[in-house]
Write a protein that holds these residues in place. Structure first.
Motif, PDB file in Angstrom:
ATOM      1  N   GLY A 167       0.800  -1.212   0.000  1.00 10.47           N
ATOM      2  CA  GLY A 167       0.000   0.000   0.000  1.00 10.47           C
ATOM      3  C   GLY A 167       0.833   1.261   0.000  1.00 10.47           C
ATOM      4  N   ASN A 168       0.196   2.363  -0.410  1.00 14.37           N
ATOM      5  CA  ASN A 168       0.854   3.659  -0.479  1.00 14.37           C
ATOM      6  C   ASN A 168       0.415   4.509   0.705  1.00 14.37           C
ATOM      7  OD1 ASN A 168       2.718   5.186  -1.841  1.00 14.37           O
ATOM      8  ND2 ASN A 168       1.276   6.077  -3.291  1.00 14.37           N
ATOM      9  N   PRO A 169       1.342   5.108   1.433  1.00 16.91           N
ATOM     10  CA  PRO A 169       0.957   5.929   2.587  1.00 16.91           C
ATOM     11  C   PRO A 169       0.152   7.149   2.161  1.00 16.91           C
ATOM     12  CG  PRO A 169       3.309   5.414   2.636  1.00 16.91           C
ATOM     13  CD  PRO A 169       2.810   5.022   1.288  1.00 16.91           C
ATOM     14  N   PHE A 170      -0.891   7.463   2.922  1.00 13.87           N
ATOM     15  CA  PHE A 170      -1.635   8.700   2.714  1.00 13.87           C
ATOM     16  C   PHE A 170      -1.792   9.415   4.050  1.00 13.87           C
ATOM     17  CE2 PHE A 170      -5.073   5.568   3.480  1.00 13.87           C
ATOM     18  CZ  PHE A 170      -5.738   6.179   4.535  1.00 13.87           C
ATOM     19  N   ALA A 171      -2.029  10.704   3.973  1.00 10.24           N
ATOM     20  CA  ALA A 171      -2.385  11.503   5.145  1.00 10.24           C
ATOM     21  C   ALA A 171      -3.606  12.323   4.772  1.00 10.24           C
ATOM     22  CB  ALA A 171      -1.234  12.412   5.566  1.00 10.24           C
ATOM     23  N   VAL A 205      -3.807  14.950   1.822  1.00  7.34           N
ATOM     24  CA  VAL A 205      -5.131  15.350   1.359  1.00  7.34           C
ATOM     25  C   VAL A 205      -5.797  16.217   2.425  1.00  7.34           C
ATOM     26  CG1 VAL A 205      -7.405  14.540   0.624  1.00  7.34           C
ATOM     27  CG2 VAL A 205      -5.356  13.232   0.024  1.00  7.34           C
ATOM     28  N   PHE A 206      -6.209  17.412   2.042  1.00  7.34           N
ATOM     29  CA  PHE A 206      -6.918  18.326   2.941  1.00  7.34           C
ATOM     30  C   PHE A 206      -8.403  18.318   2.573  1.00  7.34           C
ATOM     31  CE2 PHE A 206      -2.551  19.660   2.713  1.00  7.34           C
ATOM     32  CZ  PHE A 206      -2.226  20.044   4.007  1.00  7.34           C
ATOM     33  N   ILE A 207      -9.263  18.014   3.554  1.00  7.44           N
ATOM     34  CA  ILE A 207     -10.706  18.027   3.336  1.00  7.44           C
ATOM     35  C   ILE A 207     -11.177  19.469   3.427  1.00  7.44           C
ATOM     36  CG2 ILE A 207     -12.949  17.144   4.069  1.00  7.44           C
ATOM     37  CD1 ILE A 207     -11.137  14.907   3.228  1.00  7.44           C
ATOM     38  N   ASP A 208     -11.438  20.101   2.284  1.00  9.67           N
ATOM     39  CA  ASP A 208     -11.870  21.493   2.270  1.00  9.67           C
ATOM     40  C   ASP A 208     -13.355  21.632   2.588  1.00  9.67           C
ATOM     41  OD1 ASP A 208      -9.315  22.419   1.622  1.00  9.67           O
ATOM     42  OD2 ASP A 208      -9.663  22.154  -0.521  1.00  9.67           O
ATOM     43  N   ALA A 209     -14.153  20.682   2.126  1.00 10.22           N
ATOM     44  CA  ALA A 209     -15.591  20.727   2.397  1.00 10.22           C
ATOM     45  C   ALA A 209     -16.191  19.359   2.111  1.00 10.22           C
ATOM     46  CB  ALA A 209     -16.282  21.798   1.557  1.00 10.22           C
ATOM     47  N   SER A 257       0.630  21.146  -5.972  1.00 12.40           N
ATOM     48  CA  SER A 257      -0.786  20.802  -5.902  1.00 12.40           C
ATOM     49  C   SER A 257      -1.141  19.870  -7.052  1.00 12.40           C
ATOM     50  CB  SER A 257      -1.638  22.075  -5.975  1.00 12.40           C
ATOM     51  OG  SER A 257      -3.007  21.765  -5.904  1.00 12.40           O
ATOM     52  N   LEU A 258      -1.826  18.766  -6.738  1.00  7.96           N
ATOM     53  CA  LEU A 258      -2.160  17.766  -7.743  1.00  7.96           C
ATOM     54  C   LEU A 258      -3.653  17.802  -8.063  1.00  7.96           C
ATOM     55  CD1 LEU A 258      -0.136  14.663  -6.498  1.00  7.96           C
ATOM     56  CD2 LEU A 258       0.575  16.446  -8.102  1.00  7.96           C
ATOM     57  N   GLY A 259      -3.970  17.486  -9.328  1.00  8.64           N
ATOM     58  CA  GLY A 259      -5.366  17.428  -9.723  1.00  8.64           C
ATOM     59  C   GLY A 259      -6.025  16.109  -9.372  1.00  8.64           C
ATOM     60  N   ALA A 260      -5.247  15.032  -9.356  1.00  5.48           N
ATOM     61  CA  ALA A 260      -5.799  13.713  -9.068  1.00  5.48           C
ATOM     62  C   ALA A 260      -4.770  12.882  -8.327  1.00  5.48           C
ATOM     63  CB  ALA A 260      -6.226  13.004 -10.353  1.00  5.48           C
ATOM     64  N   CYS A 261      -5.248  12.064  -7.424  1.00  7.45           N
ATOM     65  CA  CYS A 261      -4.374  11.174  -6.653  1.00  7.45           C
ATOM     66  C   CYS A 261      -5.246  10.028  -6.169  1.00  7.45           C
ATOM     67  CB  CYS A 261      -3.748  11.925  -5.482  1.00  7.45           C
ATOM     68  SG  CYS A 261      -2.870  10.877  -4.311  1.00  7.45           S
ATOM     69  N   ALA A 262      -5.156   8.882  -6.836  1.00 14.44           N
ATOM     70  CA  ALA A 262      -6.089   7.795  -6.549  1.00 14.44           C
ATOM     71  C   ALA A 262      -5.988   7.311  -5.111  1.00 14.44           C
ATOM     72  CB  ALA A 262      -5.856   6.638  -7.516  1.00 14.44           C
ATOM     73  N   HIS A 263      -4.753   7.125  -4.606  1.00 15.14           N
ATOM     74  CA  HIS A 263      -4.662   6.605  -3.241  1.00 15.14           C
ATOM     75  C   HIS A 263      -5.091   7.658  -2.221  1.00 15.14           C
ATOM     76  CE1 HIS A 263      -0.661   8.550  -2.991  1.00 15.14           C
ATOM     77  NE2 HIS A 263      -0.817   8.466  -1.688  1.00 15.14           N
ATOM     78  N   GLY A 264      -4.921   8.958  -2.560  1.00 14.61           N
ATOM     79  CA  GLY A 264      -5.415  10.009  -1.681  1.00 14.61           C
ATOM     80  C   GLY A 264      -6.935  10.072  -1.678  1.00 14.61           C
ATOM     81  N   PHE A 265      -7.547   9.949  -2.871  1.00 11.24           N
ATOM     82  CA  PHE A 265      -9.008   9.891  -2.956  1.00 11.24           C
ATOM     83  C   PHE A 265      -9.536   8.696  -2.170  1.00 11.24           C
ATOM     84  CE2 PHE A 265      -9.274  12.029  -7.434  1.00 11.24           C
ATOM     85  CZ  PHE A 265      -8.937  13.240  -6.867  1.00 11.24           C
ATOM     86  N   LEU A 266      -8.893   7.544  -2.381  1.00 13.83           N
ATOM     87  CA  LEU A 266      -9.313   6.329  -1.699  1.00 13.83           C
ATOM     88  C   LEU A 266      -9.205   6.496  -0.184  1.00 13.83           C
ATOM     89  CD1 LEU A 266      -8.218   2.780  -2.884  1.00 13.83           C
ATOM     90  CD2 LEU A 266      -8.435   3.314  -0.472  1.00 13.83           C
ATOM     91  N   ALA A 283     -13.414  13.347 -10.038  1.00 18.32           N
ATOM     92  CA  ALA A 283     -13.586  11.901 -10.041  1.00 18.32           C
ATOM     93  C   ALA A 283     -14.857  11.570  -9.280  1.00 18.32           C
ATOM     94  CB  ALA A 283     -12.391  11.200  -9.396  1.00 18.32           C
ATOM     95  N   ARG A 284     -15.312  10.354  -9.460  1.00 24.76           N
ATOM     96  CA  ARG A 284     -16.400   9.838  -8.634  1.00 24.76           C
ATOM     97  C   ARG A 284     -15.868   8.640  -7.881  1.00 24.76           C
ATOM     98  NH1 ARG A 284     -21.804   8.425 -10.796  1.00 24.76           N
ATOM     99  NH2 ARG A 284     -22.486   8.979  -8.700  1.00 24.76           N
ATOM    100  N   SER A 285     -16.429   8.431  -6.700  1.00 25.20           N
ATOM    101  CA  SER A 285     -15.971   7.347  -5.841  1.00 25.20           C
ATOM    102  C   SER A 285     -17.169   6.695  -5.180  1.00 25.20           C
ATOM    103  CB  SER A 285     -15.019   7.896  -4.765  1.00 25.20           C
ATOM    104  OG  SER A 285     -14.716   6.915  -3.803  1.00 25.20           O
ATOM    105  N   SER A 286     -17.085   5.396  -4.985  1.00 25.60           N
ATOM    106  CA  SER A 286     -18.116   4.676  -4.243  1.00 25.60           C
ATOM    107  C   SER A 286     -17.443   3.801  -3.200  1.00 25.60           C
ATOM    108  CB  SER A 286     -18.969   3.819  -5.180  1.00 25.60           C
ATOM    109  OG  SER A 286     -18.179   2.828  -5.818  1.00 25.60           O
ATOM    110  N   LEU A 287     -18.094   3.685  -2.068  1.00 22.43           N
ATOM    111  CA  LEU A 287     -17.568   2.862  -0.976  1.00 22.43           C
ATOM    112  C   LEU A 287     -18.549   1.740  -0.705  1.00 22.43           C
ATOM    113  CD1 LEU A 287     -15.422   2.421   1.215  1.00 22.43           C
ATOM    114  CD2 LEU A 287     -16.762   3.861   2.717  1.00 22.43           C
ATOM    115  N   SER A 288     -18.128   0.511  -0.977  1.00 23.02           N
ATOM    116  CA  SER A 288     -19.006  -0.626  -0.743  1.00 23.02           C
ATOM    117  C   SER A 288     -19.110  -0.908   0.739  1.00 23.02           C
ATOM    118  CB  SER A 288     -18.453  -1.867  -1.460  1.00 23.02           C
ATOM    119  OG  SER A 288     -17.282  -2.332  -0.811  1.00 23.02           O
ATOM    120  N   ARG A 289     -20.106  -1.682   1.111  1.00 22.18           N
ATOM    121  CA  ARG A 289     -20.285  -2.023   2.521  1.00 22.18           C
ATOM    122  C   ARG A 289     -19.195  -2.971   3.007  1.00 22.18           C
ATOM    123  NH1 ARG A 289     -24.740   0.404   4.092  1.00 22.18           N
ATOM    124  NH2 ARG A 289     -26.321   0.904   2.529  1.00 22.18           N
ATOM    125  N   SER A 290     -18.448  -3.564   2.067  1.00 23.22           N
ATOM    126  CA  SER A 290     -17.322  -4.405   2.458  1.00 23.22           C
ATOM    127  C   SER A 290     -16.063  -3.594   2.723  1.00 23.22           C
ATOM    128  CB  SER A 290     -17.035  -5.426   1.358  1.00 23.22           C
ATOM    129  OG  SER A 290     -16.579  -4.772   0.175  1.00 23.22           O
TER     130      SER A 290
END
Length: 311
Positions: A30-34, A62-66, A93-102, A130-137
């Protein structure tokens, strides 16, 4: 319509790993995220964000702005709206970062701010979407649309200087592929992939940085195929924008998404399992599904390893 979600009054920095092995999530892959979350994070200025990003130890912070929640009679089918800023340790500043989004989707759900089963619409301050979905698993799926490729010609010698290895000459050039983070994409044989992996510590960082500036890219994505199926199977990704100590990335969901979306050997609707490597071995496990018209889904699991409250 969506309404704001009240985030914690005290700012929290959550550290974790994305694209871990779901069968053994604590095995070091895995890739470290903050992820930085708090009621006033959206008001922070650039200097404060950059100072924190330098200190988290993660390749992207990753900063949660809203965060806004779905509201209305059909709320179960609507998206959470998530506004993010993503910074590297060098302040880029990056436009996309999959592991950060995840990581952000996982952290928000684990902390109880969002509910599994809903989707996220993710926007970044640098223009990413991007769009993201989180399964119940607990598995997060990210949906991207890849951009039209650019073709780069005549850079075989620069690549040889970077990797100290002769790569195949391509008269048709090499594609620069992107779903928000452009990478020069290089296909290599299985044997060349093994040589590349073992020689990552001796890469010429200055040459890599020069090529990135020249082509306006965020790194080089190298991959090889399965000899029987011809499907992409193993990847390495290197970059100079993170700094010399983080030159080899542990997980590149956006890079693999861009490559798979453009891959003629991958059928629409086909699901792939791709393994990322560093010099020491496997570093991440990614699940990808190709859609029509350059759409692609990237899936993975995440774990949280630490919470730190800021004063």
């Amino acid at each position: 319509m969506a309404r704001p979600v009240m985030l914690p009054r005290r700012t929290i920095v959550v550290s974790g790993l994305a694209f871990v092995d779901t069968s053994d999530p604590y095995n070091g892959l895995g890739n470290p995220f903050a992820v930085v979350i708090g009621a006033d994070v959206g008001t922070w200025d650039v200097a404060r964000r950059q100072m924190l990003a330098r200190g988290t130890g993660a390749p992207e912070t990753v900063f949660i702005d809203a965060l806004r929640e779905p509201r209305g009679q059909m709320s179960s089918s609507l998206d959470y709206e998530l506004d993010l800023t993503i910074l590297t340790p060098t302040g880029k500043s990056l436009g996309a970062c999959a592991h950060g989004f995840l990581g952000a989707a996982h952290v928000l759900t684990e902390a109880g701010f969002t509910e599994p089963g809903h989707n996220f619409t993710i926007r970044t301050s640098a223009g990413g979407l991007a769009r993201s979905s989180l399964s119940r698993s607990g598995t997060v799926m990210l949906h991207f649309v890849s951009q039209e490729p650019r073709i780069a010609y005549g850079h075989e010698k620069a690549l040889e200087k970077i990797f100290h290895l002769r790569l195949p000459s391509l008269a048709d050039g090499l594609p620069i592929l992107s779903v928000g983070s452009p990478k020069l994409t290089v296909e290599v044989t299985s044997s060349t992939f093994a040589e590349l992996r073992l020689g990552l510590d001796s890469m010429d960082y200055e040459e890599l940085m020069a090529l990135q500036r020249k082509l306006d890219i965020n790194g080089i994505h190298l991959f090889c195929r399965n000899g029987n199926t011809s499907l992409p199977e193993r990847v390495i990704q290197v970059n100079a924008y993170l700094g010399r100590s983080l030159c080899v990335d542990r997980a590149t969901g956006v890079s693999s998404a861009a490559q798979v979306s453009a891959d003629p050997y991958v059928r629409n609707g086909q699901e792939l399992q791709i393994t990322q490597y560093t010099r020491v071995g496997r570093s991440a496990s990614l699940s990808l599904t190709k859609g029509e018209n350059r759409h692609v889904h990237v899936g993975g699991a995440a774990i949280v390893v630490d919470y730190q409250r800021l004063r």
